[in-house]
Design a protein around this motif. Structure first.
Motif, PDB file in Angstrom:
ATOM      1  N   VAL A   1     -22.457 -26.160  27.145  1.00  0.00           N
ATOM      2  CA  VAL A   1     -22.910 -24.966  26.415  1.00  0.00           C
ATOM      3  C   VAL A   1     -24.122 -25.319  25.542  1.00  0.00           C
ATOM      4  N   GLY A   2     -25.183 -24.596  25.728  1.00  0.00           N
ATOM      5  CA  GLY A   2     -26.414 -24.808  24.941  1.00  0.00           C
ATOM      6  C   GLY A   2     -27.386 -25.766  25.596  1.00  0.00           C
ATOM      7  N   ARG A   3     -26.916 -26.529  26.583  1.00  0.00           N
ATOM      8  CA  ARG A   3     -27.811 -27.525  27.206  1.00  0.00           C
ATOM      9  C   ARG A   3     -28.697 -26.872  28.270  1.00  0.00           C
ATOM     10  N   ASN A   4     -29.674 -27.653  28.743  1.00  0.00           N
ATOM     11  CA  ASN A   4     -30.569 -27.215  29.830  1.00  0.00           C
ATOM     12  C   ASN A   4     -31.386 -25.983  29.463  1.00  0.00           C
ATOM     13  N   TYR A   5     -31.758 -25.903  28.179  1.00  0.00           N
ATOM     14  CA  TYR A   5     -32.649 -24.814  27.765  1.00  0.00           C
ATOM     15  C   TYR A   5     -33.982 -24.927  28.505  1.00  0.00           C
ATOM     16  N   MET A   6     -34.429 -23.808  29.043  1.00  0.00           N
ATOM     17  CA  MET A   6     -35.761 -23.770  29.668  1.00  0.00           C
ATOM     18  C   MET A   6     -36.524 -22.559  29.113  1.00  0.00           C
ATOM     19  N   GLY A   7     -37.850 -22.648  29.142  1.00  0.00           N
ATOM     20  CA  GLY A   7     -38.639 -21.525  28.633  1.00  0.00           C
ATOM     21  C   GLY A   7     -39.968 -21.393  29.355  1.00  0.00           C
ATOM     22  N   HIS A   8     -40.125 -22.164  30.431  1.00  0.00           N
ATOM     23  CA  HIS A   8     -41.368 -22.240  31.198  1.00  0.00           C
ATOM     24  C   HIS A   8     -42.430 -23.026  30.440  1.00  0.00           C
ATOM     25  N   VAL A   9     -43.297 -23.666  31.199  1.00  0.00           N
ATOM     26  CA  VAL A   9     -44.495 -24.265  30.618  1.00  0.00           C
ATOM     27  C   VAL A   9     -45.560 -23.171  30.756  1.00  0.00           C
ATOM     28  N   ASN A  10     -45.940 -22.578  29.666  1.00  0.00           N
ATOM     29  CA  ASN A  10     -46.856 -21.428  29.682  1.00  0.00           C
ATOM     30  C   ASN A  10     -48.130 -21.721  28.901  1.00  0.00           C
ATOM     31  N   SER A  11     -49.250 -21.233  29.406  1.00  0.00           N
ATOM     32  CA  SER A  11     -50.507 -21.304  28.642  1.00  0.00           C
ATOM     33  C   SER A  11     -51.271 -20.005  28.784  1.00  0.00           C
ATOM     34  N   VAL A  12     -52.046 -19.716  27.747  1.00  0.00           N
ATOM     35  CA  VAL A  12     -53.081 -18.694  27.866  1.00  0.00           C
ATOM     36  C   VAL A  12     -54.392 -19.438  28.043  1.00  0.00           C
ATOM     37  N   GLN A  13     -55.181 -19.040  29.019  1.00  0.00           N
ATOM     38  CA  GLN A  13     -56.505 -19.627  29.235  1.00  0.00           C
ATOM     39  C   GLN A  13     -57.523 -18.496  29.147  1.00  0.00           C
ATOM     40  N   MET A  14     -58.381 -18.555  28.131  1.00  0.00           N
ATOM     41  CA  MET A  14     -59.429 -17.536  27.997  1.00  0.00           C
ATOM     42  C   MET A  14     -60.691 -18.066  28.646  1.00  0.00           C
ATOM     43  N   ALA A  15     -61.177 -17.349  29.640  1.00  0.00           N
ATOM     44  CA  ALA A  15     -62.439 -17.730  30.282  1.00  0.00           C
ATOM     45  C   ALA A  15     -63.533 -16.857  29.679  1.00  0.00           C
ATOM     46  N   LEU A  16     -64.439 -17.488  28.940  1.00  0.00           N
ATOM     47  CA  LEU A  16     -65.497 -16.735  28.244  1.00  0.00           C
ATOM     48  C   LEU A  16     -66.740 -16.680  29.121  1.00  0.00           C
ATOM     49  N   SER A  17     -66.911 -15.567  29.816  1.00  0.00           N
ATOM     50  CA  SER A  17     -68.027 -15.452  30.754  1.00  0.00           C
ATOM     51  C   SER A  17     -69.196 -14.731  30.103  1.00  0.00           C
ATOM     52  N   LYS A  18     -70.354 -14.835  30.763  1.00  0.00           N
ATOM     53  CA  LYS A  18     -71.524 -14.118  30.219  1.00  0.00           C
ATOM     54  C   LYS A  18     -71.352 -12.607  30.384  1.00  0.00           C
ATOM     55  N   CYS A  19     -70.778 -12.209  31.503  1.00  0.00           N
ATOM     56  CA  CYS A  19     -70.503 -10.778  31.695  1.00  0.00           C
ATOM     57  C   CYS A  19     -69.379 -10.360  30.747  1.00  0.00           C
ATOM     58  N   PRO A  20     -69.510  -9.175  30.161  1.00  0.00           N
ATOM     59  CA  PRO A  20     -68.383  -8.683  29.352  1.00  0.00           C
ATOM     60  C   PRO A  20     -67.202  -8.294  30.241  1.00  0.00           C
ATOM     61  N   ASN A  21     -66.055  -8.189  29.647  1.00  0.00           N
ATOM     62  CA  ASN A  21     -64.866  -7.751  30.391  1.00  0.00           C
ATOM     63  C   ASN A  21     -64.324  -6.490  29.723  1.00  0.00           C
ATOM     64  N   PRO A  22     -64.776  -5.323  30.193  1.00  0.00           N
ATOM     65  CA  PRO A  22     -64.351  -4.079  29.543  1.00  0.00           C
ATOM     66  C   PRO A  22     -62.995  -3.559  30.033  1.00  0.00           C
ATOM     67  N   THR A  23     -62.227  -4.401  30.725  1.00  0.00           N
ATOM     68  CA  THR A  23     -60.951  -3.951  31.298  1.00  0.00           C
ATOM     69  C   THR A  23     -60.007  -3.453  30.203  1.00  0.00           C
ATOM     70  N   VAL A  24     -59.328  -2.361  30.489  1.00  0.00           N
ATOM     71  CA  VAL A  24     -58.321  -1.832  29.555  1.00  0.00           C
ATOM     72  C   VAL A  24     -56.955  -2.430  29.894  1.00  0.00           C
ATOM     73  N   PHE A  25     -56.496  -2.213  31.125  1.00  0.00           N
ATOM     74  CA  PHE A  25     -55.188  -2.743  31.545  1.00  0.00           C
ATOM     75  C   PHE A  25     -55.460  -3.922  32.474  1.00  0.00           C
ATOM     76  N   GLN A  26     -55.306  -5.119  31.926  1.00  0.00           N
ATOM     77  CA  GLN A  26     -55.784  -6.309  32.621  1.00  0.00           C
ATOM     78  C   GLN A  26     -54.733  -6.965  33.520  1.00  0.00           C
ATOM     79  N   LYS A  27     -53.449  -6.628  33.268  1.00  0.00           N
ATOM     80  CA  LYS A  27     -52.365  -7.420  33.871  1.00  0.00           C
ATOM     81  C   LYS A  27     -52.048  -6.977  35.305  1.00  0.00           C
ATOM     82  N   SER A  28     -53.076  -6.771  36.124  1.00  0.00           N
ATOM     83  CA  SER A  28     -52.782  -6.217  37.451  1.00  0.00           C
ATOM     84  C   SER A  28     -52.955  -7.232  38.581  1.00  0.00           C
ATOM     85  N   LEU A  29     -53.456  -8.436  38.278  1.00  0.00           N
ATOM     86  CA  LEU A  29     -53.789  -9.395  39.343  1.00  0.00           C
ATOM     87  C   LEU A  29     -53.023 -10.707  39.170  1.00  0.00           C
ATOM     88  N   SER A  30     -52.552 -11.256  40.279  1.00  0.00           N
ATOM     89  CA  SER A  30     -51.866 -12.562  40.240  1.00  0.00           C
ATOM     90  C   SER A  30     -52.318 -13.424  41.407  1.00  0.00           C
TER      91      SER A  30
END
Ligand SMILES: Cc1cc2nc3c(=O)[nH]c(=O)nc-3n(C[C@H](O)[C@H](O)[C@H](O)COP(=O)(O)OP(=O)(O)OC[C@H]3O[C@@H](n4cnc5c(N)ncnc54)[C@H](O)[C@@H]3O)c2cc1C
Ligand code: SF4
Length: 541
Positions: free
Chosen positions: A297-326
Motif C-alpha cells: 500500500v502506497g508503493r510504486n507511485y508513478m506520475g509520468h516523466v513530464n516536461s513543457v518545452q516552449m519553442a520560441l520561433s520567429k513567427c508568432p503563434n496566434p493559436t487559441v486552442f492549441q491542444k489539438s496535435l500529437s
C-alpha cells in the motif's frame, strides 16, 4: 440498518468515482458519493490565468512533505468531478503493448493482469460517455478499436496545421489529439464549447468540458437512489471483528464527525489520498494499514516523466486552442534508441500571466508576454517505472509524505532531443529555414520538467494483480484482504504507459462497475454520449 447505511458508498467523485456512480445508478441500489470538496464555483475567475495559474485559487492549500521532510504543495484539486474539472481532456487509450511487459532503458514496465482486449469495450463506452472527438487510423501506435470515435476530430488552427503538415512532410504521422470537449464545429452557434484558450488547467465556465461532474456525477444524481454529500472528508475506514469487511466509514462533514456504512465500499480519492486513507485506517487486524499484508500500500507511485518545452520561433503563434496535435512516432523508440521514449503533444496556449507562475529560466530582455506570443508550447510525457521506494507514507501526524526519485529518464531526454531535431527542420514563408533558430537570435527552446508537486498524473499506489503478495487489489480491483472494499481511481495501475491516464481510469471504473452490478444482482446499462450534449449537427452517432 440506520439511514446512514447504503448498498454502495463511493469515496471521491473524480474520473474513477464519478464514472462508477453513473454505471451503478440505474441499478436502483442505494448509493452515496462522499466528496470532500464542493462544486467548483461558477465565476469569471474560472477562466483567469492570474487566478488559476498564478494564484492557484482552486488548488488545495494542503502541505505535504517530500522524502527529505521538505514542504510540498501539491497541485491538485478537491471538487465534485475531482481533477477532471481542471484537466486538458486529452482522452487516450493505453497502447495494446502497455498491457504487456515492456523493456525500457531504465528497467521493466510490468504486465497488467488484464489484457487490452478485456478493457477495449469499456474504452469504447468511456469514449461515448465523455464525448471524445478524434480520428481513428491516424495515430500509428493506436490499438484496435471496436468503434469510430463518437465525434469528429477537433480541427487544427493554421499555425498547428502548418506544423502538422511539416511533420508529415518529414515522414512522421502526426494525429489529432482525442479530446473530450463538447464542440460542434459545424454549428458553432449551437456548440456548447466556444473553443477558448483557457481549457487545459482551467474549469470550464460553460460546462462544455467532458469532466466527471458534467458527464457522470450530474447524470447519476438524476436517479433518486443516488445521493452526493459534499464537504465530506473520509478520515478512516473501520473493519469488523473478522477484519474482512469495512463496517464503518468515519467522515468529517463540514468539520463535524459522522459515520456511514455500506455493503460495498469503493475508495476513489485519487492515488495519493486513497493510499493515505488505507494507511491511516490501520487497526489490530491490519497493523500496517488496511489491506496492507503485502506491504504494497502506497508503493510504486508513478506520475509520468513530464516536461513543457516552449519553442520560441520567429513567427508568432496566434493559436487559441492549441491542444489539438500529437505525435507518437517515438512512443516505442527509434532506430538509434530501441527503447520507449514517449508521447509528444501540447499544453493549452501559455500566456504571460501563466509564465509568471513558473517561467522556465527566462532570457533577460524578454517580456513574458512576448515569449508567450511566439511560443509553441509542447507537452512531453514519458513513462516512469514502478519502484517500491517511490511511495506514499504518513508522518507522525498522519499527514502525507511523497517520496520519489525519478527513474527511466534517458528516454525522456531522447524525446526532448527528437522534438528539437524535428522542429528545427521546419521552414516558413517569412523566415525560410531560420524561423526556428530562436526568437531574435536566442535559443529556440526553453524547457521545464514538471516538479514532484505536479501530481496531475498520479497513479499506481494500490496496484492490481493476481498475486496478493505483490499487489493490493485483485483483477476486479477488490482488495485481496477484504471482501467489500474496492478501489477505482488511478491507484490500480501496475504501470503507467506514456499517455494521459484519465480514459483508462474511466474505462476501468465501468469494468469494475459491471463486476459490482453482477455482485449486486443488477444489470448493466450501456453508456450513451448524447443526453446532455445538445449537439445539433456534425455528430457521428
Ligand atoms: C491540470 C490538469 C490537467 C490534466 N490533463 C489531463 C488530460 O488532458 N488527460 C488526462 O487523461 N488526464 C489529465 N489529467 C489527469 C486527470 O485529471 C486524472 O488522471 C484523473 O482526474 C484522476 O482520476 P481519479 O479518479 O484517480 O482522481 P480524481 O479525479 O483526483 O478524484 C479524486 C476525488 O476524491 C476526492 N477526495 C480525495 N480525498 C478524499 C477524502 N478523504 N474523502 C472524500 N473525498 C476525497 C477529491 O476531492 C476528488 O474529487 C490532468 C490533471 C490536471 C490537474
Ligand atoms: S469552452 Fe471549450 S475550450 Fe473553453 S474551457 Fe470549455 S470545453 Fe474547454
Amino acid at each position: 440498518m440506520g439511514s446512514n447505511h447504503f448498498d454502495v458508498i463511493i469515496i471521491g467523485s473524480g474520473a474513477g468515482g464519478g464514472t462508477l456512480a453513473l454505471r451503478l445508478a440505474p441499478s436502483g441500489k442505494k448509493i452515496l458519493i462522499l466528496e470532500r470538496g464542493d462544486y467548483v464555483p461558477r465565476e469569471k475567475a474560472n477562466w483567469s490565468p492570474k487566478f488559476v495559474n498564478l494564484e492557484g485559487k482552486y488548488q488545495t492549500k494542503e502541505i505535504w512533505k517530500d522524502k527529505d521532510g521538505k514542504p510540498l504543495h501539491p497541485h491538485t484539486n478537491y471538487y465534485v468531478g475531482g481533477n477532471t474539472k481542471f484537466y486538458g481532456a486529452a482522452l487516450f487509450r493505453l497502447r495494446k503493448e502497455d498491457f504487456g511487459e515492456i523493456k525500457h532503458h531504465g528497467g521493466i514496465s510490468p504486465r497488467w493482469p488484464i489484457s487490452y482486449e478485456e478493457l477495449e469495450p469499456y474504452y469504447a463506452e468511456a469514449e461515448r460517455m465523455y464525448h471524445v472527438h478524434g480520428e481513428r487510423g491516424e495515430d500509428p501506435t493506436e490499438p484496435k478499436a471496436s468503434s469510430a470515435y463518437p465525434f469528429p476530430a477537433v480541427s487544427h488552427e493554421p499555425r498547428i496545421q502548418a506544423l502538422s503538415d511539416h511533420f508529415k512532410n518529414i515522414g512522421l504521422r502526426p494525429f489529432h489529439t482525442p479530446l473530450g470537449i463538447q464542440l460542434d464545429e459545424k454549428d458553432p452557434r449551437k456548440s456548447k464549447c466556444i473553443r477558448c484558450e483557457t481549457c487545459d488547467g482551467f474549469p470550464c465556465l460553460v460546462s462544455a468540458k467532458s469532466d466527471a461532474q458534467v458527464c457522470a456525477v450530474d447524470p447519476a444524481l438524476k436517479y433518486p437512489n443516488v445521493s452526493l454529500l459534499t464537504g465530506a472528508k473520509v478520515t478512516r475506514l473501520h473493519t469488523g471483528n473478522s477484519g474482512r469487511e469495512v463496517n464503518a466509514i468515519e467522515v468529517e462533514v463540514n468539520g463535524e464527525k459522522e459515520e456511514f456504512s455500506a455493503d460495498i465500499v469503493v475508495v476513489s480519492a485519487g492515488a495519493i489520498n486513497s493510499a493515505a486513507l488505507l494507511l491511516r485506517s490501520k487497526n489490530e487486524e491490519h497493523t500496517h494499514g488496511l489491506a496492507n499484508g503485502s506491504d504494497q500500500v502506497g508503493r510504486n507511485y508513478m506520475g509520468h516523466v513530464n516536461s513543457v518545452q516552449m519553442a520560441l520561433s520567429k513567427c508568432p503563434n496566434p493559436t487559441v486552442f492549441q491542444k489539438s496535435l500529437s505525435v507518437n512516432d517515438f512512443y516505442f523508440g527509434s532506430k538509434e534508441f530501441p527503447f520507449p521514449m514517449g508521447h509528444i503533444s501540447f499544453v493549452g496556449k501559455l500566456d504571460g500571466e501563466t509564465l509568471k507562475a513558473g517561467a522556465p529560466a527566462i532570457a533577460p530582455g524578454f517580456t513574458l508576454d512576448l515569449m508567450a506570443k511566439h511560443s509553441l508550447d509542447f507537452w512531453l510525457t514519458s513513462e516512469d517505472l514502478p519502484s517500491a521506494e517511490n511511495r506514499v507514507t504518513l508522518d507522525q501526524n498522519g499527514e502525507i509524505v511523497l517520496s520519489y526519485t525519478p527513474n527511466n529518464e534517458e528516454g525522456h531526454k531522447r524525446l526532448i532531443a527528437k522534438l528539437h531535431e524535428i522542429l528545427k527542420k521546419q521552414t516558413c514563408d517569412v523566415h525560410g529555414a531560420h524561423c526556428h533558430e530562436g526568437l531574435f537570435g536566442r535559443n529556440l527552446f526553453l524547457g521545464q520538467r514538471i516538479p514532484l508537486a505536479g501530481v496531475a498524473h498520479q497513479n499506481g499506489t494500490l496496484r492490481f494483480g493476481d498475486d496478493p503478495k505483490t499487489s493490493v487489489l485483485d483483477r476486479n480491483c477488490k482488495a485481496h484482504e477484504l471482501d467489500n472494499l474496492y478501489v477505482v481511481d488511478a491507484s490500480f495501475f501496475p504501470s503507467s504507459g506514456a499517455v494521459n491516464p484519465a480514459l483508462t481510469i474511466m474505462a476501468n471504473a465501468l469494468r469494475v462497475g459491471d463486476h459490482l452490478l453482477d455482485r449486486l444482482g443488477a444489470k448493466a446499462v450501456q453508456m450513451q454520449s448524447v443526453p446532455q450534449a445538445e449537439l445539433a449537427s456534425g455528430v457521428k452517432a
